[in-house]
Scaffold this motif. Structure first.
Motif, PDB file in Angstrom:
ATOM      1  N   UNK A 123       0.821  -1.206   0.000  1.00  0.00           N
ATOM      2  CA  UNK A 123       0.000   0.000   0.000  1.00  0.00           C
ATOM      3  C   UNK A 123       0.860   1.262   0.000  1.00  0.00           C
ATOM      4  N   UNK A 124       2.048   1.172   0.608  1.00  0.00           N
ATOM      5  CA  UNK A 124       2.943   2.328   0.629  1.00  0.00           C
ATOM      6  C   UNK A 124       3.407   2.646  -0.787  1.00  0.00           C
ATOM      7  N   UNK A 125       3.750   1.620  -1.559  1.00  0.00           N
ATOM      8  CA  UNK A 125       4.177   1.840  -2.935  1.00  0.00           C
ATOM      9  C   UNK A 125       3.091   2.483  -3.777  1.00  0.00           C
ATOM     10  N   UNK A 126       1.860   2.021  -3.620  1.00  0.00           N
ATOM     11  CA  UNK A 126       0.745   2.580  -4.393  1.00  0.00           C
ATOM     12  C   UNK A 126       0.562   4.059  -4.072  1.00  0.00           C
ATOM     13  N   UNK A 127       0.518   4.399  -2.783  1.00  0.00           N
ATOM     14  CA  UNK A 127       0.287   5.792  -2.404  1.00  0.00           C
ATOM     15  C   UNK A 127       1.474   6.676  -2.767  1.00  0.00           C
ATOM     16  N   UNK A 128       2.681   6.120  -2.775  1.00  0.00           N
ATOM     17  CA  UNK A 128       3.857   6.905  -3.152  1.00  0.00           C
ATOM     18  C   UNK A 128       3.812   7.267  -4.634  1.00  0.00           C
ATOM     19  N   UNK A 160       3.098   7.839   9.187  1.00  0.00           N
ATOM     20  CA  UNK A 160       3.241   8.834   8.126  1.00  0.00           C
ATOM     21  C   UNK A 160       2.904  10.242   8.587  1.00  0.00           C
ATOM     22  N   UNK A 161       2.232  10.353   9.750  1.00  0.00           N
ATOM     23  CA  UNK A 161       1.931  11.656  10.350  1.00  0.00           C
ATOM     24  C   UNK A 161       1.186  12.567   9.380  1.00  0.00           C
ATOM     25  N   UNK A 162       0.326  11.943   8.566  1.00  0.00           N
ATOM     26  CA  UNK A 162      -0.391  12.711   7.553  1.00  0.00           C
ATOM     27  C   UNK A 162      -1.894  12.656   7.698  1.00  0.00           C
ATOM     28  N   UNK A 163      -2.388  12.350   8.889  1.00  0.00           N
ATOM     29  CA  UNK A 163      -3.827  12.270   9.084  1.00  0.00           C
ATOM     30  C   UNK A 163      -4.332  10.858   8.904  1.00  0.00           C
ATOM     31  N   UNK A 164      -5.624  10.674   9.104  1.00  0.00           N
ATOM     32  CA  UNK A 164      -6.235   9.351   9.031  1.00  0.00           C
ATOM     33  C   UNK A 164      -6.599   9.049   7.582  1.00  0.00           C
ATOM     34  N   UNK A 165      -5.786   8.245   6.917  1.00  0.00           N
ATOM     35  CA  UNK A 165      -6.052   7.880   5.523  1.00  0.00           C
ATOM     36  C   UNK A 165      -5.928   6.384   5.288  1.00  0.00           C
ATOM     37  N   UNK A 166      -4.962   5.747   5.961  1.00  0.00           N
ATOM     38  CA  UNK A 166      -4.746   4.319   5.733  1.00  0.00           C
ATOM     39  C   UNK A 166      -5.957   3.526   6.200  1.00  0.00           C
ATOM     40  N   UNK A 167      -6.184   2.390   5.577  1.00  0.00           N
ATOM     41  CA  UNK A 167      -7.358   1.588   5.881  1.00  0.00           C
ATOM     42  C   UNK A 167      -6.988   0.120   5.946  1.00  0.00           C
ATOM     43  N   UNK A 168      -7.626  -0.595   6.883  1.00  0.00           N
ATOM     44  CA  UNK A 168      -7.405  -2.021   7.027  1.00  0.00           C
ATOM     45  C   UNK A 168      -8.246  -2.828   6.060  1.00  0.00           C
ATOM     46  N   UNK A 169      -8.417  -4.113   6.376  1.00  0.00           N
ATOM     47  CA  UNK A 169      -9.085  -5.042   5.459  1.00  0.00           C
ATOM     48  C   UNK A 169     -10.594  -5.096   5.619  1.00  0.00           C
ATOM     49  N   UNK A 170     -11.115  -4.510   6.681  1.00  0.00           N
ATOM     50  CA  UNK A 170     -12.542  -4.637   6.947  1.00  0.00           C
ATOM     51  C   UNK A 170     -13.257  -3.320   6.713  1.00  0.00           C
ATOM     52  N   UNK A 171     -14.384  -3.404   5.998  1.00  0.00           N
ATOM     53  CA  UNK A 171     -15.195  -2.230   5.737  1.00  0.00           C
ATOM     54  C   UNK A 171     -16.389  -2.171   6.659  1.00  0.00           C
ATOM     55  N   UNK A 229       0.434  -1.682 -11.780  1.00  0.00           N
ATOM     56  CA  UNK A 229       0.979  -2.986 -11.398  1.00  0.00           C
ATOM     57  C   UNK A 229       1.060  -3.111  -9.875  1.00  0.00           C
ATOM     58  N   UNK A 230       1.529  -2.041  -9.209  1.00  0.00           N
ATOM     59  CA  UNK A 230       1.626  -2.081  -7.755  1.00  0.00           C
ATOM     60  C   UNK A 230       0.238  -2.200  -7.114  1.00  0.00           C
ATOM     61  N   UNK A 231      -0.759  -1.590  -7.744  1.00  0.00           N
ATOM     62  CA  UNK A 231      -2.119  -1.696  -7.223  1.00  0.00           C
ATOM     63  C   UNK A 231      -2.642  -3.118  -7.322  1.00  0.00           C
ATOM     64  N   UNK A 232      -2.325  -3.803  -8.429  1.00  0.00           N
ATOM     65  CA  UNK A 232      -2.688  -5.216  -8.540  1.00  0.00           C
ATOM     66  C   UNK A 232      -2.031  -6.024  -7.424  1.00  0.00           C
ATOM     67  N   UNK A 233      -0.752  -5.756  -7.185  1.00  0.00           N
ATOM     68  CA  UNK A 233      -0.043  -6.481  -6.120  1.00  0.00           C
ATOM     69  C   UNK A 233      -0.710  -6.237  -4.766  1.00  0.00           C
ATOM     70  N   UNK A 234      -0.976  -4.952  -4.480  1.00  0.00           N
ATOM     71  CA  UNK A 234      -1.567  -4.608  -3.185  1.00  0.00           C
ATOM     72  C   UNK A 234      -2.947  -5.249  -3.033  1.00  0.00           C
ATOM     73  N   UNK A 235      -3.755  -5.193  -4.100  1.00  0.00           N
ATOM     74  CA  UNK A 235      -5.082  -5.794  -4.041  1.00  0.00           C
ATOM     75  C   UNK A 235      -5.019  -7.297  -3.859  1.00  0.00           C
ATOM     76  N   UNK A 236      -4.040  -7.924  -4.500  1.00  0.00           N
ATOM     77  CA  UNK A 236      -3.876  -9.370  -4.365  1.00  0.00           C
ATOM     78  C   UNK A 236      -3.512  -9.742  -2.931  1.00  0.00           C
ATOM     79  N   UNK A 237      -2.553  -9.041  -2.358  1.00  0.00           N
ATOM     80  CA  UNK A 237      -2.139  -9.328  -0.985  1.00  0.00           C
ATOM     81  C   UNK A 237      -3.310  -9.126  -0.031  1.00  0.00           C
ATOM     82  N   UNK A 238      -4.043  -8.045  -0.213  1.00  0.00           N
ATOM     83  CA  UNK A 238      -5.209  -7.795   0.638  1.00  0.00           C
ATOM     84  C   UNK A 238      -6.255  -8.908   0.480  1.00  0.00           C
ATOM     85  N   UNK A 239      -6.496  -9.311  -0.749  1.00  0.00           N
ATOM     86  CA  UNK A 239      -7.515 -10.329  -0.998  1.00  0.00           C
ATOM     87  C   UNK A 239      -7.160 -11.652  -0.333  1.00  0.00           C
ATOM     88  N   UNK A 240      -5.906 -12.070  -0.477  1.00  0.00           N
ATOM     89  CA  UNK A 240      -5.496 -13.352   0.098  1.00  0.00           C
ATOM     90  C   UNK A 240      -5.518 -13.288   1.622  1.00  0.00           C
TER      91      UNK A 240
END
Length: 336
Positions: free
Chosen positions: A201-206, A266-277, A229-240
């Motif tokens: 997720x860090x790579x995608x946001x960067x 990251x000290x940038x506010x609440x943006x990151x999100x876990x696996x559960x919605x 490509x990095x988004x596919x990787x991140x989505x795959x890891x999250x899915x598994x």
């Protein structure tokens, strides 16, 4: 497919234009990056007619202008890290000496840690890991080819799973393990997925945050392709991880704690999100209310990969013990 020779020609032209670069570059998601122009520190002004000497205004040091080459080199630093982690997990060895040297031939740094994962326990995860490893190595090769002699060498990288390693420090900071426990991402396929989750997720946001800073359309297209490509990787890891978490809820709990730790680091506010919605939904795409992936700037990315828990260390730590390599100090120390 990107023509590397065309990319090099455009990079040279872009660098020639950089002396006239505007003072601020807009960063997607809000905020600006100060690039040039000196501001003056005003002195104390007394009443009109006072003849007392007044202090001479002192120019504020001007940050170095950020070029396309600088941005691609920052991306290359992150790709070095990801490629080494995945290649070691799959093959037990990392990038070759030629792949980590600078474009001018200076030797690359060292890798601390790294080991082969026994993917026979989960061949499907092993197949995913092999694909991602090949992709990350290809990203390194592409960026190095596009940068040519301007490519930086790989900095020293720590991907160790021992008690003093960066993964253990990250897992402790996230509360995934206790203060005296060790986290080894190479011990099991599940641990490997959690280790990958720290990075992806860090790579995608960067890449999302860096895209608006690029002047060359050729490089912007390339960055968009790598971002996809990095988004596919991140989505795959999250899915598994989510799928495995149905029977092993601790994996979802650990992933959510890693997300919370990235948010704090990251000290940038609440943006990151876990696996559960909400409402029983999964959360495989961390995004804003418009379903748009969010951005991180250079400082936020560095804060995470340096494991900057105190907010004071801008020069290295965590996965980059001596910092990232970049000729431009504005990006090397992780400024916004």
């Amino acid at each position: 497919m990107i023509d590397h020779r065309q990319a090099l020609d455009i990079l040279a032209a872009a660098d020639a234009r950089r002396s006239a670069r505007r003072q601020f570059l807009k960063v997607a998601g809000g905020g600006t990056l100060a690039l040039g122009g000196a501001s003056l520190l005003s002195g104390c002004f007394d009443s009109e007619g006072d003849d007392a000497p007044r202090p001479t205004p002192t120019p504020t040091p001007t940050p170095a202008a950020v070029t396309d080459s600088d941005i691609l080199n920052l991306a290359l630093n992150l790709e070095y890290l990801e490629a080494q982690f995945y290649l070691f997990a799959v093959n037990g060895t990392g990038l070759s000496a030629a792949q980590i040297a600078s474009g001018s031939g200076a030797a690359g740094g060292t890798v601390t840690g790294g080991a082969r994962v026994d993917f026979s326990r989960d061949p499907l995860v092993g197949a995913y890991a092999r694909e991602i490893a090949a992709d990350e190595a290809a990203h390194v090769d592409f960026l190095r080819a596009a940068l040519g002699s301007a490519a930086v060498a790989m900095p020293n990288i720590n991907i160790s799973g021992d008690a003093n390693g960066a993964f253990t420090a990250a897992a402790r900071a996230a509360g995934v393990i206790g203060a005296n426990e060790t986290f080894d991402p190479y011990a099991t396929p599940e641990n490997f997925l959690l280790g990958a989750y720290i990075f992806e997720d860090v790579g995608v946001t960067a890449y999302k945050g860096a895209a608006p800073l690029l002047s060359s359309k050729v490089f912007l297209e390339a960055a968009a392709g790598i971002l996809a490509a990095e988004s596919y990787h991140a989505g795959l890891v999250r899915t598994v991880l989510y799928a495995k978490g149905i029977n092993t809820p601790s994996l979802v709990t650990a992933s959510n704690r890693i997300s919370a730790a990235r948010d704090a680091l990251d000290q940038g506010g609440v943006t990151d999100q876990g696996l559960t919605g909400t409402g029983g939904a999964a959360n495989l795409v961390p995004a804003d209310a418009d379903a748009i992936a969010y951005s991180r700037n250079s400082r936020q990315v560095h804060n995470i990969v340096y494991l900057n828990t105190t907010g004071a260390n801008l020069n290295g730590g965590g996965f980059f013990p001596n910092g990232t390599n970049n000729p431009n100090p504005t990006l090397r120390v992780g400024l916004p």
